[in-house]
Design a protein around this motif. Structure first.
Motif, PDB file in Angstrom:
ATOM      1  N   GLU A   1       1.008  -4.416  -9.094  1.00 52.12           N
ATOM      2  CA  GLU A   1       0.933  -3.609  -7.868  1.00 52.12           C
ATOM      3  C   GLU A   1       2.273  -3.596  -7.160  1.00 52.12           C
ATOM      4  O   GLU A   1       2.729  -2.556  -6.672  1.00 52.12           O
ATOM      5  CB  GLU A   1      -0.143  -4.173  -6.945  1.00 52.12           C
ATOM      6  N   HIS A   2       2.931  -4.745  -7.123  1.00 52.60           N
ATOM      7  CA  HIS A   2       4.233  -4.820  -6.468  1.00 52.60           C
ATOM      8  C   HIS A   2       5.291  -4.037  -7.234  1.00 52.60           C
ATOM      9  O   HIS A   2       6.136  -3.366  -6.638  1.00 52.60           O
ATOM     10  CB  HIS A   2       4.663  -6.280  -6.345  1.00 52.60           C
ATOM     11  N   ALA A   3       5.271  -4.143  -8.565  1.00 52.46           N
ATOM     12  CA  ALA A   3       6.237  -3.390  -9.366  1.00 52.46           C
ATOM     13  C   ALA A   3       6.047  -1.891  -9.144  1.00 52.46           C
ATOM     14  O   ALA A   3       7.033  -1.133  -9.048  1.00 52.46           O
ATOM     15  CB  ALA A   3       6.094  -3.743 -10.845  1.00 52.46           C
ATOM     16  N   ASP A   4       4.796  -1.446  -9.054  1.00 55.52           N
ATOM     17  CA  ASP A   4       4.531  -0.031  -8.773  1.00 55.52           C
ATOM     18  C   ASP A   4       5.046   0.354  -7.385  1.00 55.52           C
ATOM     19  O   ASP A   4       5.574   1.447  -7.192  1.00 55.52           O
ATOM     20  CB  ASP A   4       3.028   0.251  -8.856  1.00 55.52           C
ATOM     21  N   ALA A   5       4.878  -0.561  -6.420  1.00 57.70           N
ATOM     22  CA  ALA A   5       5.354  -0.288  -5.063  1.00 57.70           C
ATOM     23  C   ALA A   5       6.877  -0.144  -5.035  1.00 57.70           C
ATOM     24  O   ALA A   5       7.423   0.726  -4.346  1.00 57.70           O
ATOM     25  CB  ALA A   5       4.909  -1.395  -4.110  1.00 57.70           C
TER      26      ALA A   5
ATOM     27  N   ASP B   1      10.233 -10.032 -12.000  1.00 59.33           N
ATOM     28  CA  ASP B   1       9.081  -9.260 -12.482  1.00 59.33           C
ATOM     29  C   ASP B   1       8.797  -8.053 -11.609  1.00 59.33           C
ATOM     30  O   ASP B   1       8.226  -7.062 -12.077  1.00 59.33           O
ATOM     31  CB  ASP B   1       7.838 -10.150 -12.547  1.00 59.33           C
ATOM     32  N   ARG B   2       9.169  -8.138 -10.347  1.00 55.28           N
ATOM     33  CA  ARG B   2       8.887  -7.044  -9.419  1.00 55.28           C
ATOM     34  C   ARG B   2      10.087  -6.119  -9.201  1.00 55.28           C
ATOM     35  O   ARG B   2       9.990  -5.143  -8.480  1.00 55.28           O
ATOM     36  CB  ARG B   2       8.419  -7.630  -8.075  1.00 55.28           C
ATOM     37  N   GLY B   3      11.217  -6.439  -9.803  1.00 54.95           N
ATOM     38  CA  GLY B   3      12.415  -5.626  -9.582  1.00 54.95           C
ATOM     39  C   GLY B   3      12.896  -5.719  -8.160  1.00 54.95           C
ATOM     40  O   GLY B   3      13.438  -4.754  -7.612  1.00 54.95           O
ATOM     41  N   ALA B   4      12.723  -6.908  -7.539  1.00 56.99           N
ATOM     42  CA  ALA B   4      13.062  -7.081  -6.120  1.00 56.99           C
ATOM     43  C   ALA B   4      14.524  -7.499  -5.966  1.00 56.99           C
ATOM     44  O   ALA B   4      15.260  -7.706  -6.937  1.00 56.99           O
ATOM     45  CB  ALA B   4      12.136  -8.110  -5.480  1.00 56.99           C
ATOM     46  N   ASP B   5      14.947  -7.639  -4.703  1.00 56.67           N
ATOM     47  CA  ASP B   5      16.330  -7.956  -4.371  1.00 56.67           C
ATOM     48  C   ASP B   5      16.489  -9.358  -3.796  1.00 56.67           C
ATOM     49  O   ASP B   5      17.580  -9.728  -3.361  1.00 56.67           O
ATOM     50  CB  ASP B   5      16.863  -6.953  -3.347  1.00 56.67           C
TER      51      ASP B   5
ATOM     52  N   ARG C   1       7.775   3.190  -6.471  1.00 55.60           N
ATOM     53  CA  ARG C   1       7.457   4.247  -5.509  1.00 55.60           C
ATOM     54  C   ARG C   1       8.492   4.271  -4.382  1.00 55.60           C
ATOM     55  O   ARG C   1       8.907   5.343  -3.924  1.00 55.60           O
ATOM     56  CB  ARG C   1       6.051   4.013  -4.937  1.00 55.60           C
ATOM     57  N   LEU C   2       8.914   3.078  -3.951  1.00 61.07           N
ATOM     58  CA  LEU C   2       9.923   3.008  -2.899  1.00 61.07           C
ATOM     59  C   LEU C   2      11.226   3.646  -3.348  1.00 61.07           C
ATOM     60  O   LEU C   2      11.828   4.440  -2.614  1.00 61.07           O
ATOM     61  CB  LEU C   2      10.167   1.548  -2.518  1.00 61.07           C
ATOM     62  N   ARG C   3      11.698   3.303  -4.549  1.00 58.94           N
ATOM     63  CA  ARG C   3      12.963   3.861  -5.027  1.00 58.94           C
ATOM     64  C   ARG C   3      12.892   5.385  -5.106  1.00 58.94           C
ATOM     65  O   ARG C   3      13.832   6.084  -4.707  1.00 58.94           O
ATOM     66  CB  ARG C   3      13.312   3.298  -6.408  1.00 58.94           C
ATOM     67  N   ALA C   4      11.775   5.904  -5.612  1.00 59.62           N
ATOM     68  CA  ALA C   4      11.624   7.354  -5.679  1.00 59.62           C
ATOM     69  C   ALA C   4      11.569   7.974  -4.281  1.00 59.62           C
ATOM     70  O   ALA C   4      12.132   9.041  -4.032  1.00 59.62           O
ATOM     71  CB  ALA C   4      10.357   7.710  -6.465  1.00 59.62           C
ATOM     72  N   GLY C   5      10.889   7.281  -3.362  1.00 58.21           N
ATOM     73  CA  GLY C   5      10.790   7.792  -1.999  1.00 58.21           C
ATOM     74  C   GLY C   5      12.125   7.804  -1.286  1.00 58.21           C
ATOM     75  O   GLY C   5      12.408   8.701  -0.475  1.00 58.21           O
ATOM     76  N   LEU C   6      12.973   6.810  -1.537  1.00 56.09           N
ATOM     77  CA  LEU C   6      14.307   6.786  -0.935  1.00 56.09           C
ATOM     78  C   LEU C   6      15.115   8.005  -1.370  1.00 56.09           C
ATOM     79  O   LEU C   6      15.775   8.655  -0.559  1.00 56.09           O
ATOM     80  CB  LEU C   6      15.036   5.499  -1.338  1.00 56.09           C
TER      81      LEU C   6
ATOM     82  N   ALA D   1       0.843  -1.200   0.000  1.00 59.20           N
ATOM     83  CA  ALA D   1       0.000   0.000   0.000  1.00 59.20           C
ATOM     84  C   ALA D   1       0.879   1.252   0.000  1.00 59.20           C
ATOM     85  O   ALA D   1       1.954   1.259   0.623  1.00 59.20           O
ATOM     86  CB  ALA D   1      -0.911   0.002   1.216  1.00 59.20           C
ATOM     87  N   PRO D   2       0.464   2.317  -0.686  1.00 60.04           N
ATOM     88  CA  PRO D   2       1.295   3.522  -0.753  1.00 60.04           C
ATOM     89  C   PRO D   2       1.722   4.054   0.607  1.00 60.04           C
ATOM     90  O   PRO D   2       2.877   4.491   0.764  1.00 60.04           O
ATOM     91  CB  PRO D   2       0.392   4.519  -1.488  1.00 60.04           C
ATOM     92  N   ALA D   3       0.829   4.016   1.607  1.00 58.82           N
ATOM     93  CA  ALA D   3       1.190   4.532   2.925  1.00 58.82           C
ATOM     94  C   ALA D   3       2.324   3.727   3.552  1.00 58.82           C
ATOM     95  O   ALA D   3       3.221   4.290   4.193  1.00 58.82           O
ATOM     96  CB  ALA D   3      -0.029   4.525   3.845  1.00 58.82           C
ATOM     97  N   VAL D   4       2.310   2.406   3.367  1.00 64.87           N
ATOM     98  CA  VAL D   4       3.375   1.551   3.895  1.00 64.87           C
ATOM     99  C   VAL D   4       4.679   1.816   3.159  1.00 64.87           C
ATOM    100  O   VAL D   4       5.754   1.937   3.769  1.00 64.87           O
ATOM    101  CB  VAL D   4       2.987   0.063   3.776  1.00 64.87           C
TER     102      VAL D   4
END
Length: 311
Positions: free
Chosen positions: A212-216, A255-259, A219-224, A179-182
């Motif tokens: 949804e996860h890829a968008d998250a 697919d999610r660009g995860a680590d 958003r996380l990378r931009a927020g960092l 979720a965006p808030a998280v």
């Protein structure tokens, strides 16, 4: 493709059964640690009495070759000053292989964000060289290097400083949810964000879709960056069922660009647990090591923070 050269991996289990199952959690931790798992998150989800999370993590630190164990703790249930003391104690007991999985950010993002901020500031209230133990003067610490935090916020008022020795390093913080808030809280406070793919519900809310996860993650990378943190400061791990085939693990992470990934490992006694652990440690992990996606297994050494920061 993922940002990291090699993935991080670990597991998620539950702890209402730990006391009743005797040596079962010890066996689980030993086998996952020997296979190279970096961390195990202990989920308090479930009915019945719950064990105290930080005490459980302290017990787990005594298991030879165990991964770092982070207990799920609700910020609403533990005042930030008390939790900061517990985290600093765990940091010393485990030689830096500990941290905190904050599991109620989805429910109360504003309160959890403030709680996380206060805990981090309390853990930093002693400068690393504050303890002098000067026998001549009788001074234990240099008071100029011990700082009150003077926090007055919406949910908490904490003067500080923490009345413990300083931690070896800032405690590792894990959040979960897409979720965006998280995600926004994770960008400011977290070291790991977990995205759930395999369950209908959980501490982070409903499992999210690939898009949804890829968008998250984006958003996380931009927020960092917006928070003035390095874009790699918060690792993203995808949570999957333990029986996920290797090809599907690869697809889910990429697919999610995860680590990396976490596997749900039910804490059950007997052959079922043995089959699950064997499939992971003798099948999945060696396959991913051969493909260069996981580092070769080695003896535990780095702190959890160092492990997360390795390329």
């Amino acid at each position: 493709m993922t940002r990291m050269t090699r993935w991080r991996w670990g597991a998620v289990t539950t702890f209402p059964r730990w006391a009743a199952d005797g040596d079962v959690p010890v066996e689980l931790l030993r086998r996952l640690g020997r296979a190279g798992a970096g961390l195990v998150l202990v989920d308090p989800a479930g009915d019945g009495p719950q064990l105290e999370g930080t005490a459980l993590a302290g017990f787990a630190s005594a298991v030879p070759a165990a991964p770092a164990v982070l207990a799920g703790v609700r910020s609403a249930e533990v005042p930030p000053y008390l939790l900061a003391r517990e985290l600093v104690t765990l940091d010393h007991l485990t030689h830096g292989r500990s941290g905190w999985w904050c599991i109620d950010v989805t429910e109360h993002p504003g309160r959890a964000d403030e709680h996380l901020d206060v805990v981090a500031r309390l853990c930093a209230s002693w400068e690393p060289d504050a303890v002098v133990q000067d026998r001549v003067s009788g001074a234990y610490a240099d008071h100029r290097k011990v700082h009150p935090i003077e926090h007055t916020g919406t949910h908490y008022a904490v003067r500080g400083p923490l009345n413990t020795v300083p931690p070896r390093a800032r405690p590792v913080v894990v959040l979960d949810g897409s979720a965006p808030a998280v995600v926004d809280v994770a960008a400011r406070r977290a070291d790991v964000l977990v995205l759930d793919t395999g369950r209908d519900t959980g501490p982070g809310g409903p499992a999210g879709s690939r898009d949804e996860h890829a968008d998250a993650v984006a958003r996380l990378r931009a927020g960092l960056v917006a928070a003035g943190r390095d874009v790699s400061a918060c690792a993203v791990l995808v949570r999957l069922p333990a029986d996920t085939p290797a090809a599907d693990v690869v697809a889910a992470v990429r697919d999610r660009g995860a680590d990396g990934f976490l596997l749900d490992v039910p804490l059950v006694a007997g052959p079922a647990l043995d089959r699950t652990l064997t499939a992971i440690t003798a099948g999945l992990v060696p396959d991913l090591v051969r493909d260069g996606l996981l580092a070769p297994v080695r003896a535990p050494g780095p702190t959890l923070r160092e492990l997360l920061e390795e390329n």
